[in-house]
Motif scaffolding. Structure first.
Motif, mmCIF file in Angstrom:
data_model
loop_
_atom_site.group_PDB
_atom_site.id
_atom_site.type_symbol
_atom_site.label_atom_id
_atom_site.label_comp_id
_atom_site.label_asym_id
_atom_site.label_seq_id
_atom_site.Cartn_x
_atom_site.Cartn_y
_atom_site.Cartn_z
ATOM 1 N N ARG A 174 0.838 -1.212 0.000
ATOM 2 C CA ARG A 174 0.000 0.000 0.000
ATOM 3 C C ARG A 174 0.868 1.256 0.000
ATOM 4 O O ARG A 174 0.578 2.227 -0.710
ATOM 5 N N ASN B 202 1.030 4.178 -3.072
ATOM 6 C CA ASN B 202 0.638 5.553 -2.754
ATOM 7 C C ASN B 202 1.797 6.530 -2.797
ATOM 8 O O ASN B 202 1.593 7.734 -2.612
ATOM 9 N N ASN B 203 3.012 6.027 -3.027
ATOM 10 C CA ASN B 203 4.181 6.903 -3.102
ATOM 11 C C ASN B 203 4.313 7.443 -4.526
ATOM 12 O O ASN B 203 4.492 6.675 -5.473
ATOM 13 N N ASP C 166 -8.912 0.660 -0.113
ATOM 14 C CA ASP C 166 -7.685 1.337 -0.515
ATOM 15 C C ASP C 166 -7.697 1.701 -2.000
ATOM 16 O O ASP C 166 -7.077 2.694 -2.408
ATOM 17 N N GLY D 66 -9.401 4.880 -2.125
ATOM 18 C CA GLY D 66 -8.493 5.933 -1.674
ATOM 19 C C GLY D 66 -7.559 6.386 -2.780
ATOM 20 O O GLY D 66 -7.241 7.574 -2.896
ATOM 21 N N LEU D 67 -7.126 5.439 -3.616
ATOM 22 C CA LEU D 67 -6.256 5.786 -4.745
ATOM 23 C C LEU D 67 -6.965 6.693 -5.744
ATOM 24 O O LEU D 67 -6.355 7.567 -6.347
ATOM 25 N N ASN E 195 -6.436 10.169 -4.750
ATOM 26 C CA ASN E 195 -5.050 10.564 -4.430
ATOM 27 C C ASN E 195 -4.447 11.266 -5.633
ATOM 28 O O ASN E 195 -4.011 10.637 -6.600
ATOM 29 N N LYS E 196 -4.419 12.585 -5.608
ATOM 30 C CA LYS E 196 -3.937 13.362 -6.742
ATOM 31 C C LYS E 196 -2.413 13.432 -6.828
ATOM 32 O O LYS E 196 -1.867 14.047 -7.740
ATOM 33 N N ASN E 197 -1.724 12.806 -5.863
ATOM 34 C CA ASN E 197 -0.258 12.819 -5.886
ATOM 35 C C ASN E 197 0.308 11.721 -6.777
ATOM 36 O O ASN E 197 1.475 11.795 -7.181
ATOM 37 N N ILE E 198 -0.485 10.711 -7.069
ATOM 38 C CA ILE E 198 0.024 9.595 -7.867
ATOM 39 C C ILE E 198 -0.319 9.797 -9.336
ATOM 40 O O ILE E 198 -1.105 10.681 -9.694
ATOM 41 N N ARG F 145 -4.663 6.070 -10.923
ATOM 42 C CA ARG F 145 -6.006 6.449 -10.464
ATOM 43 C C ARG F 145 -7.072 5.904 -11.400
ATOM 44 O O ARG F 145 -8.116 5.409 -10.961
#
Length: 212
Positions: A150, A154-155, A174, A177-178, A181-184, A189
């Motif tokens: 996980r 998410n990194n 999870d 959640g992805l 998650n706008k960082n990935i 996504r």
């Protein structure tokens, strides 16, 4: 049995490493792992343990203690860093995992003292190299941990080709959640969204007459 011996029994035991390497049934990935580990040990054995500086005076702030640790590590040679990575404490491993020398960071991941919690922390760090994240993902022992999987996914620094195949390991919560998650990467996504839709479709009752 070969997997267990390669991951837990070869450190400091050259005779076990040699016996494993002579076994024709040893998988190539374990053979590479053993060769890398024994090479690191040979380099580390060429130097004495890194000198330990006197501890800070009582009451000194943790920030100052960390600075002292970093100063000591910065003065180490590459071989001394390797030995410290293999035999040092948790704080030293945390500092050395970010070292620019790939052999040093690889040695941290091969330390017999390394815990799953530390690896999970490394997997989520945004200031480690992509090589570190790839090595974590390639280690069969590490990726048995759901938390490590996980953290890798998410990194945002985890390469797409590393994170994408791991998506099917995530539970529905999870995956959702992805999706937010706008960082990935967008591809992760989008794939998470697609997998959620497939799961939802699979849960819907099939109406009579709709089957072909």
């Amino acid at each position: 049995m070969l997997d267990f011996a390669a991951n837990h029994m070869i450190f400091g035991h050259k005779e076990i490493a040699d016996a494993l390497l002579s076994n024709r049934a040893l998988p190539e990935d374990l053979r590479d792992w053993i060769n890398q580990t024994t090479a690191l040990e040979r380099e580390a054995s060429l130097v004495a343990p890194a000198p330990v500086e006197p501890s800070a005076e009582p009451g000194r702030e943790k920030e100052g203690e960390r600075l002292t640790l970093l100063q000591r590590i910065n003065r180490m040679t590459a071989a001394e860093k390797i030995k410290t990575a293999l035999t040092g404490n948790q704080g030293e491993r945390l500092a050395l995992i970010r070292d620019s020398n790939k052999i040093v960071s690889r040695a941290v991941l091969q330390s017999p003292k390394l815990s799953d919690m530390e690896v999970e922390n490394f997997a989520g760090m945004k200031n480690v190299t992509e090589e570190v994240l790839r090595l974590i993902a390639m280690n069969r022992k590490f990726v048995k941990s759901y938390s490590i999987i996980r953290s890798l996914i998410n990194n945002p620094r985890t390469p797409i080709d590393v994170g994408l195949p791991m998506l099917n390991r995530l539970n529905e919560r999870d995956l959702k959640g992805l999706m937010i998650n706008k960082n990935i990467a967008e591809v992760l996504r989008s794939m998470a969204m697609k997998m959620i839709k497939q799961k939802e479709e699979a849960k819907k009752p099939k109406l009579p007459g709709k089957q072909h």
